[in-house]
Scaffold this motif. Structure first.
Motif, PDB file in Angstrom:
ATOM      1  N   LEU A 132      40.184  21.668  30.471  1.00  0.00           N
ATOM      2  CA  LEU A 132      41.112  20.922  31.322  1.00  0.00           C
ATOM      3  C   LEU A 132      42.163  21.848  31.926  1.00  0.00           C
ATOM      4  O   LEU A 132      42.612  21.630  33.051  1.00  0.00           O
ATOM      5  N   THR A 133      42.570  22.902  31.183  1.00  0.00           N
ATOM      6  CA  THR A 133      43.508  23.875  31.748  1.00  0.00           C
ATOM      7  C   THR A 133      42.850  24.612  32.910  1.00  0.00           C
ATOM      8  O   THR A 133      43.466  24.802  33.976  1.00  0.00           O
ATOM      9  N   ILE A 134      41.589  25.017  32.707  1.00  0.00           N
ATOM     10  CA  ILE A 134      40.871  25.699  33.793  1.00  0.00           C
ATOM     11  C   ILE A 134      40.837  24.811  35.031  1.00  0.00           C
ATOM     12  O   ILE A 134      41.135  25.256  36.145  1.00  0.00           O
ATOM     13  N   ALA A 135      40.519  23.531  34.816  1.00  0.00           N
ATOM     14  CA  ALA A 135      40.454  22.600  35.944  1.00  0.00           C
ATOM     15  C   ALA A 135      41.805  22.510  36.638  1.00  0.00           C
ATOM     16  O   ALA A 135      41.897  22.545  37.869  1.00  0.00           O
ATOM     17  N   ALA A 136      42.903  22.425  35.836  1.00  0.00           N
ATOM     18  CA  ALA A 136      44.249  22.294  36.410  1.00  0.00           C
ATOM     19  C   ALA A 136      44.616  23.532  37.212  1.00  0.00           C
ATOM     20  O   ALA A 136      45.174  23.441  38.313  1.00  0.00           O
ATOM     21  N   ILE A 137      44.306  24.718  36.663  1.00  0.00           N
ATOM     22  CA  ILE A 137      44.658  25.969  37.338  1.00  0.00           C
ATOM     23  C   ILE A 137      43.851  26.123  38.626  1.00  0.00           C
ATOM     24  O   ILE A 137      44.377  26.545  39.655  1.00  0.00           O
ATOM     25  N   SER A 138      42.558  25.749  38.552  1.00  0.00           N
ATOM     26  CA  SER A 138      41.702  25.935  39.717  1.00  0.00           C
ATOM     27  C   SER A 138      42.159  25.091  40.896  1.00  0.00           C
ATOM     28  O   SER A 138      41.861  25.409  42.043  1.00  0.00           O
ATOM     29  N   ARG A 139      42.882  24.018  40.604  1.00  0.00           N
ATOM     30  CA  ARG A 139      43.349  23.156  41.694  1.00  0.00           C
ATOM     31  C   ARG A 139      44.520  23.774  42.464  1.00  0.00           C
ATOM     32  O   ARG A 139      44.832  23.347  43.556  1.00  0.00           O
ATOM     33  N   ILE A 140      45.188  24.767  41.837  1.00  0.00           N
ATOM     34  CA  ILE A 140      46.364  25.359  42.489  1.00  0.00           C
ATOM     35  C   ILE A 140      45.917  26.199  43.688  1.00  0.00           C
ATOM     36  O   ILE A 140      44.958  26.956  43.613  1.00  0.00           O
ATOM     37  N   ASP A 141      46.634  26.062  44.747  1.00  0.00           N
ATOM     38  CA  ASP A 141      46.318  26.765  45.994  1.00  0.00           C
ATOM     39  C   ASP A 141      46.232  28.276  45.775  1.00  0.00           C
ATOM     40  O   ASP A 141      47.095  28.870  45.142  1.00  0.00           O
ATOM     41  N   ARG A 142      45.183  28.893  46.324  1.00  0.00           N
ATOM     42  CA  ARG A 142      44.985  30.327  46.171  1.00  0.00           C
ATOM     43  C   ARG A 142      46.153  31.137  46.747  1.00  0.00           C
ATOM     44  O   ARG A 142      46.396  32.264  46.330  1.00  0.00           O
ATOM     45  N   ARG A 143      46.841  30.519  47.717  1.00  0.00           N
ATOM     46  CA  ARG A 143      47.918  31.279  48.377  1.00  0.00           C
ATOM     47  C   ARG A 143      49.039  31.649  47.399  1.00  0.00           C
ATOM     48  O   ARG A 143      49.664  32.669  47.526  1.00  0.00           O
ATOM     49  N   TYR A 144      49.267  30.796  46.421  1.00  0.00           N
ATOM     50  CA  TYR A 144      50.285  31.115  45.404  1.00  0.00           C
ATOM     51  C   TYR A 144      49.971  32.448  44.754  1.00  0.00           C
ATOM     52  O   TYR A 144      50.838  33.284  44.534  1.00  0.00           O
ATOM     53  N   ARG A 145      48.667  32.584  44.446  1.00  0.00           N
ATOM     54  CA  ARG A 145      48.239  33.804  43.762  1.00  0.00           C
ATOM     55  C   ARG A 145      48.483  35.023  44.622  1.00  0.00           C
ATOM     56  O   ARG A 145      49.054  36.010  44.194  1.00  0.00           O
ATOM     57  N   ARG A 146      48.018  34.890  45.904  1.00  0.00           N
ATOM     58  CA  ARG A 146      48.148  36.040  46.808  1.00  0.00           C
ATOM     59  C   ARG A 146      49.618  36.381  46.985  1.00  0.00           C
ATOM     60  O   ARG A 146      50.012  37.532  46.920  1.00  0.00           O
ATOM     61  N   THR A 147      50.439  35.351  47.216  1.00  0.00           N
ATOM     62  CA  THR A 147      51.864  35.589  47.432  1.00  0.00           C
ATOM     63  C   THR A 147      52.454  36.307  46.228  1.00  0.00           C
ATOM     64  O   THR A 147      53.170  37.302  46.370  1.00  0.00           O
ATOM     65  N   ALA A 148      52.126  35.818  45.061  1.00  0.00           N
ATOM     66  CA  ALA A 148      52.670  36.429  43.852  1.00  0.00           C
ATOM     67  C   ALA A 148      52.254  37.891  43.769  1.00  0.00           C
ATOM     68  O   ALA A 148      53.063  38.766  43.451  1.00  0.00           O
ATOM     69  N   LEU A 149      50.987  38.137  44.116  1.00  0.00           N
ATOM     70  CA  LEU A 149      50.489  39.514  44.027  1.00  0.00           C
ATOM     71  C   LEU A 149      51.179  40.401  45.052  1.00  0.00           C
ATOM     72  O   LEU A 149      51.575  41.531  44.759  1.00  0.00           O
ATOM     73  N   THR A 150      51.346  39.880  46.306  1.00  0.00           N
ATOM     74  CA  THR A 150      51.999  40.707  47.338  1.00  0.00           C
ATOM     75  C   THR A 150      53.430  41.003  46.959  1.00  0.00           C
ATOM     76  O   THR A 150      53.987  42.025  47.316  1.00  0.00           O
ATOM     77  N   LEU A 151      54.055  40.088  46.220  1.00  0.00           N
ATOM     78  CA  LEU A 151      55.439  40.330  45.809  1.00  0.00           C
ATOM     79  C   LEU A 151      55.498  41.293  44.628  1.00  0.00           C
ATOM     80  O   LEU A 151      56.559  41.509  44.062  1.00  0.00           O
ATOM     81  N   GLY A 152      54.331  41.814  44.234  1.00  0.00           N
ATOM     82  CA  GLY A 152      54.301  42.845  43.198  1.00  0.00           C
ATOM     83  C   GLY A 152      54.318  42.312  41.787  1.00  0.00           C
ATOM     84  O   GLY A 152      54.799  42.978  40.871  1.00  0.00           O
ATOM     85  N   ALA A 153      53.794  41.095  41.576  1.00  0.00           N
ATOM     86  CA  ALA A 153      53.782  40.549  40.223  1.00  0.00           C
ATOM     87  C   ALA A 153      52.678  41.205  39.393  1.00  0.00           C
ATOM     88  O   ALA A 153      51.618  41.526  39.914  1.00  0.00           O
ATOM     89  N   THR A 154      52.958  41.416  38.121  1.00  0.00           N
ATOM     90  CA  THR A 154      51.899  41.884  37.228  1.00  0.00           C
ATOM     91  C   THR A 154      50.997  40.689  36.934  1.00  0.00           C
ATOM     92  O   THR A 154      51.343  39.552  37.254  1.00  0.00           O
ATOM     93  N   SER A 155      49.852  40.957  36.298  1.00  0.00           N
ATOM     94  CA  SER A 155      48.928  39.843  36.064  1.00  0.00           C
ATOM     95  C   SER A 155      49.532  38.818  35.118  1.00  0.00           C
ATOM     96  O   SER A 155      49.293  37.627  35.246  1.00  0.00           O
ATOM     97  N   VAL A 156      50.344  39.288  34.158  1.00  0.00           N
ATOM     98  CA  VAL A 156      50.981  38.352  33.234  1.00  0.00           C
ATOM     99  C   VAL A 156      51.978  37.477  33.993  1.00  0.00           C
ATOM    100  O   VAL A 156      52.002  36.249  33.838  1.00  0.00           O
ATOM    101  N   GLN A 157      52.799  38.121  34.839  1.00  0.00           N
ATOM    102  CA  GLN A 157      53.776  37.354  35.637  1.00  0.00           C
ATOM    103  C   GLN A 157      53.079  36.337  36.523  1.00  0.00           C
ATOM    104  O   GLN A 157      53.513  35.194  36.643  1.00  0.00           O
ATOM    105  N   MET A 158      51.940  36.785  37.104  1.00  0.00           N
ATOM    106  CA  MET A 158      51.212  35.889  37.987  1.00  0.00           C
ATOM    107  C   MET A 158      50.684  34.686  37.210  1.00  0.00           C
ATOM    108  O   MET A 158      50.814  33.542  37.647  1.00  0.00           O
TER     109      MET A 158
END
Lengths: 298, 232
Positions: B116-142
Motif C-alpha cells: 500500500l505504501t508503494i501504491a501511495a508513493i507511485s501516485r505522487i507526481d514524478r515532477r516532485y521527484r525531479r524538482t527535489a533532485l534538481t534542487l540537489g536533494a540526496t536520495s534520503v532527502q528525496m
C-alpha cells in the motif's frame, strides 16, 4: 486538538502495556483439554490454587492429542488430559514424571429425541454403535485426535461393526509414517468427521439430527447451561467402556531441563489434595455433578 | 439474539468489566505493537522499492502481492515450528506469549504496509521527484519529501494493517494459545465463547471490538483532518 489526540493515543498504548504486565511472580504453563476449560471447572480450581501457592497457571486449551504433543515438545510445564493409555505411554516414554489420577466422568451417546436408529434400550454400548451403523444413521465424529476421538475409535473397534483405517502418509525424521484413524467401513454416507471441539460437534450434531459420542460434562453444559439449549438426548450410557478418567502429568525435567518442574509438581499434587478434590466433587453445573474425584473417597 | 448481544455488549462496556478490560488491553497492546513494527519496516521498504529501479522489481512486486494472500494459519504454523521448544528459537521461550503473536502478526502485515505504501508513493507526481533532485536533494532527502507528500496514503496503509491484525484470529490462537489473562485477545475470546455455545457473549465481544476499532479509526481520521487543515 492534535496534541491532545496524540497524547490520548500514547496514553492508550501505555495503559494497555501497564495493564498486562501486572501478573504473579511465578507462572507455569499447562496444556489441557477443552472440556476442563469449557465446563468452567478450571475457573473454580485455579484461583484457589494461586491463593494457596502463589503460583499462577497459564492455560492453553486444546484437544488431548495436541495437549500431549505440547508436553512431548516441552512447550508446557504440565498437562491435564483424558486418554489414559496415551498418558501412560507419555510417562513410559519419559516425557512425564508421574500420572496423578485426578477425577473422572463418563462418556454418553447422544442422539435426536425421536431416535431414528432405535438406540434406546440397546443395553451395552457395542449394540448401540451397531444399531447406528445398521441404520446408516448420521453420526458426527470429533475427528481431531482428542481424548473423545480416541475413545470413539476404541468403541467402534469393540462394537464388531466392520472398520477401516484411513491414513495420510507423511515423512517424520526422514522415514515415512502413516497417520491413521479408524472409521466404520463404507460409512461415507452417514459418518461425518468434522475436526472440531466438543461444543462445536454437539451443536453440529444437533443441527443435523445426528448421533455423537460426548463427555457428560460438556453435554450437560449444552443441554441445560446455554440458551437456546440443544435438543439432543442421551440414548446410551453407563457401560464400563465409557469411563472417562482425567490425569495430570508434570513434564519430565530430565527430558526438558527448562520446565518448571517443582511448581508443576506442586500443582499436580494440589489437584489430588483434599482441598482440590472437594472442590471438584462439589462443582455443580445446572445442579448436576460433572466430575467425580478419584484421589479421595467421597 | 442480536438484540440480546448488543444489550450485553452495552452492559459490559458500561460496567467496565475487569476481565473484558484485560482482554481489550491485550488485543490493543499486541495489535499496536505489531502495527508499529510492521510500519517501521514496511514504510521505508515501500519507499525504497517505489522510488528505485532495479532488476527483479516486477518479480518483487508480484511476490509481495502474493504474500497478501498468505493465510494466518500458514504463518502460525511457520512461526510455531521456529519458536516451539524443538525449534531453532525454542530456548527463547516465545511460544504462548504476546511476543509470539506480535511476531506472527508482523509477518502478516508487512506485505500489506509495503504494497500500500508503494501504491501511495507511485501516485505522487514524478515532477516532485525531479524538482527535489534538481534542487540537489540526496536520495534520503528525496525519499523524505516524497513520503511527506504521500502521507495520507501511507497513513491509510498503516490503518489497513491495524485493522487486519486486530481482526485476526488464526495467529493469535495458534501462537498465543488463548491463555486467560496472558494471551486472550478479543478474537480468541470470541472463538472460545462460540466453542462454549455462548453465542450472545461472542457477538457482544464482536460489538465491543468494532466499537474500539471505530474509536481508533475516528482518532486517526481527526489527526489526518488536522494535518490537512494546517497545510491548506
Amino acid at each position: 486538538m492534535r496534541v491532545t489526540l496524540w497524547a490520548a493515543l500514547a496514553g492508550l498504548i501505555m495503559m494497555t502495556s501497564v495493564a498486562v504486565t501486572a501478573a504473579a511472580d511465578e507462572v507455569i504453563t499447562m496444556s489441557t483439554t477443552t472440556s476442563t476449560q469449557a465446563s468452567g471447572l478450571l475457573d473454580i480450581l485455579l484461583p484457589q490454587f494461586t491463593e494457596a501457592s502463589g503460583i499462577e497457571v497459564k492455560v492453553v486449551a486444546k484437544g488431548t492429542g495436541a495437549a500431549i504433543r505440547d508436553g512431548m515438545d516441552g512447550n508446557v510445564d504440565v498437562i491435564f488430559v483424558h486418554a489414559r493409555e496415551r498418558e501412560e505411554q507419555f510417562v513410559a516414554e519419559g516425557y512425564g514424571t508421574k500420572r496423578y489420577a485426578v477425577m473422572h466422568n463418563d462418556f454418553v451417546i447422544v442422539g435426536p429425541a425421536d431416535d431414528p436408529a432405535g438406540v434406546r434400550g440397546s443395553g451395552d454400548v457395542q449394540e448401540a454403535m451397531k444399531r447406528i451403523a445398521d441404520h446408516s444413521a448420521l453420526f458426527v465424529s470429533r475427528g481431531d485426535d482428542s481424548g473423545t476421538h480416541t475413545k470413539e475409535q476404541q468403541i467402534w473397534r469393540l462394537s464388531g461393526v466392520p472398520t477401516e483405517e484411513v491414513g495420510t502418509e507423511i515423512v517424520k525424521g526422514g522415514t515415512p509414517v502413516t497417520l491413521s484413524f479408524v472409521v466404520p467401513a463404507d460409512s461415507e454416507g452417514w459418518y461425518r468427521s468434522i475436526g472440531q471441539g466438543m461444543g462445536k460437534v454437539l451443536t453440529f450434531a444437533d443441527e443435523m439430527g445426528a448421533y455423537t459420542l460426548t463427555d457428560r460434562g460438556t453435554f450437560i453444559k449444552y443441554k441445560y447451561g446455554i440458551d437456546p439449549p440443544i435438543s439432543l438426548e442421551i440414548v446410551n450410557e453407563g457401560a464400563p467402556e465409557l469411563a472417562n478418567p482425567y490425569g495430570v502429568i508434570p513434564v519430565n525435567p530430565e527430558k526438558f531441563p527448562h520446565v518448571k518442574y517443582d511448581q508443576a509438581d506442586t500443582f499436580a499434587r494440589w489437584l489430588v489434595s483434599e482441598q482440590a478434590q472437594q472442590l471438584i466433587g462439589s462443582y455443580r453445573l445446572e445442579g448436576k455433578q460433572l466430575f467425580f474425584p478419584d484421589a479421595i473417597a467421597q | 439474539m442480536i438484540l440480546d448481544s448488543l444489550h450485553s455488549a452495552f452492559l459490559l462496556l458500561v460496567s467496565w468489566d475487569a476481565e473484558m478490560i484485560e482482554i481489550v488491553a491485550v488485543s490493543l497492546r499486541v495489535s499496536c505493537a505489531s502495527t508499529l513494527v510492521a510500519a517501521l519496516v514496511g514504510v521505508p521498504s515501500g519507499v525504497v522499492i517505489a522510488l528505485n529501479r532495479f532488476p527483479g522489481k516486477r518479480l518483487c512486486l508480484t511476490v509481495l502481492n502474493t504474500l497478501l494472500a498468505l493465510p494466518t494459519v500458514v504463518i502460525g504454523l511457520l512461526v510455531y515450528s521456529f519458536i516451539s521448544r524443538r525449534g531453532v528459537f525454542g530456548p527463547l521461550e516465545l511460544l504462548y506469549t504476546q511476543k509470539a503473536i506480535i511476531i506472527g502478526q508482523v509477518i502478516l502485515i508487512i506485505p500489506v504496509v509495503t504494497t500500500l505504501t508503494i501504491a501511495a508513493i507511485s501516485r505522487i507526481d514524478r515532477r516532485y521527484r525531479r524538482t527535489a533532485l534538481t534542487l540537489g536533494a540526496t536520495s534520503v532527502q528525496m525519499g523524505w519529501v516524497i513520503l511527506k507528500e504521500a502521507r495520507f496514503g501511507v497513513m491509510a496503509a498503516v490503518i489497513a494493517a491495524f485493522g487486519r491484525v486486530i481482526a485476526e484470529v488464526g495467529i493469535s490462537m495458534m501462537l498465543g494459545g488463548n491463555a486467560k489473562g496472558f494471551t486472550r485477545t478479543m478474537t480468541t475470546a470470541m472463538a472460545l465463547e462460540y466453542d462454549k455455545g455462548e453465542f450472545v457473549l461472542a457477538i457482544a465481544l464482536g460489538a465491543i471490538l468494532l466499537t474500539f476499532a471505530f474509536s481508533i479509526n475516528l482518532m486517526f481520521h481527526f489527526l489526518q483532518g488536522r494535518i490537512r487543515g494546517d497545510d491548506v
